[in-house]
Enzyme design. Sequence first.
Site, PDB file in Angstrom:
ATOM      1  N   VAL A  44       3.072   2.805   5.394  1.00 37.53           N
ATOM      2  CA  VAL A  44       2.605   4.106   5.216  1.00 37.53           C
ATOM      3  C   VAL A  44       1.011   3.959   5.433  1.00 37.53           C
ATOM      4  CG1 VAL A  44       2.317   6.158   3.978  1.00 37.53           C
ATOM      5  CG2 VAL A  44       4.200   4.829   3.636  1.00 37.53           C
ATOM      6  N   VAL A  45       0.778   4.711   6.590  1.00 37.49           N
ATOM      7  CA  VAL A  45      -0.724   5.066   7.181  1.00 37.49           C
ATOM      8  C   VAL A  45      -1.101   6.439   6.995  1.00 37.49           C
ATOM      9  CG1 VAL A  45      -2.523   4.293   8.757  1.00 37.49           C
ATOM     10  CG2 VAL A  45      -0.608   2.542   8.414  1.00 37.49           C
TER      11      VAL A  45
ATOM     12  N   VAL B 107      -1.732  -3.473   8.324  1.00 39.51           N
ATOM     13  CA  VAL B 107      -2.230  -4.422   9.099  1.00 39.51           C
ATOM     14  C   VAL B 107      -1.540  -5.835   9.160  1.00 39.51           C
ATOM     15  CG1 VAL B 107      -4.386  -5.665   9.971  1.00 39.51           C
ATOM     16  CG2 VAL B 107      -4.441  -3.325   9.590  1.00 39.51           C
TER      17      VAL B 107
ATOM     18  N   HIS C 279       9.897  -0.430  14.198  1.00 38.99           N
ATOM     19  CA  HIS C 279       8.619   0.414  13.708  1.00 38.99           C
ATOM     20  C   HIS C 279       9.083   1.436  12.696  1.00 38.99           C
ATOM     21  CE1 HIS C 279       5.015   2.150  13.574  1.00 38.99           C
ATOM     22  NE2 HIS C 279       4.223   1.630  14.596  1.00 38.99           N
TER      23      HIS C 279
ATOM     24  N   HIS D 133     -10.366   4.519  11.463  1.00 42.26           N
ATOM     25  CA  HIS D 133      -9.807   3.141  10.893  1.00 42.26           C
ATOM     26  C   HIS D 133      -8.176   3.732  11.165  1.00 42.26           C
ATOM     27  CE1 HIS D 133      -8.885   0.069   8.622  1.00 42.26           C
ATOM     28  NE2 HIS D 133      -8.147   0.398   7.764  1.00 42.26           N
TER      29      HIS D 133
ATOM     30  N   ALA E 135     -10.666  10.382   6.931  1.00 43.36           N
ATOM     31  CA  ALA E 135     -11.957  10.918   7.810  1.00 43.36           C
ATOM     32  C   ALA E 135     -12.557   9.905   8.819  1.00 43.36           C
ATOM     33  CB  ALA E 135     -12.943  11.214   6.704  1.00 43.36           C
ATOM     34  N   THR E 136     -12.115   8.939   8.831  1.00 45.93           N
ATOM     35  CA  THR E 136     -12.749   7.859   9.795  1.00 45.93           C
ATOM     36  C   THR E 136     -11.637   7.445  10.873  1.00 45.93           C
ATOM     37  OG1 THR E 136     -12.021   5.733   8.795  1.00 45.93           O
ATOM     38  CG2 THR E 136     -14.175   7.213   8.207  1.00 45.93           C
TER      39      THR E 136
ATOM     40  N   TRP F 265       0.996  -1.334  -0.019  1.00 45.49           N
ATOM     41  CA  TRP F 265       0.202   0.055   0.067  1.00 45.49           C
ATOM     42  C   TRP F 265       0.869   1.296  -0.088  1.00 45.49           C
ATOM     43  CZ3 TRP F 265      -5.158  -0.343  -0.409  1.00 45.49           C
ATOM     44  CH2 TRP F 265      -5.991   0.693   0.029  1.00 45.49           C
TER      45      TRP F 265
ATOM     46  N   ARG G 220       9.489  11.806   4.940  1.00 47.34           N
ATOM     47  CA  ARG G 220       9.960  10.657   6.035  1.00 47.34           C
ATOM     48  C   ARG G 220      10.553   9.645   5.172  1.00 47.34           C
ATOM     49  NH1 ARG G 220       6.417   9.491  10.736  1.00 47.34           N
ATOM     50  NH2 ARG G 220       8.373   8.869  11.690  1.00 47.34           N
TER      51      ARG G 220
END
Length: 166
Positions: A79-80, A58, A112, A87, A84-85, A26, A126
Amino acid sequence: MAGFGEPGTTPVDASGMTVGVVAARWHGELTDHMLDRAVAAAQACGAQAVVARVAGSVELPVVAQALARRCDVVVALGVVVRGATAHFDYVCRSVTDGLTRIALDEGKPVAHGVLTVDTLDQARDRAGLPGSAEDKGWSATVAALDAALAIRGVSTGGNKRVGFGG
């Protein structure tokens, strides 16, 4: 990103060690580069890299655990980006808790290297791209190897300082 306080990213002598690197696909334009930098850091430290890819962040912990069982250290890269939620919060907590548990359960450093950011621009800054302020693939790998050397020093009962600048 704090932008200050980093201990340094100079290669350490980790000759003969194996680094397991698991990277999410992702946001591949960023994670591919971070993976390349992690492998380069392992090589600069004299270590061999074993690479695995997963769909998203995940999935990182379960593969990181498998790598921890056969490698000296593990580096998890992803990468996360906040949406808008809620999650984002669940993913970040799951990944962080999972990687921490693996490190403690297996007794091995698990870096990490998952960027948890509000925007893609923050992630780019980053990811170690040309002009980036940080190089998380490189620094996470060097930090994990440095921790493995510190564990080795503690385990052998040496009374000298271990770690960066040791």
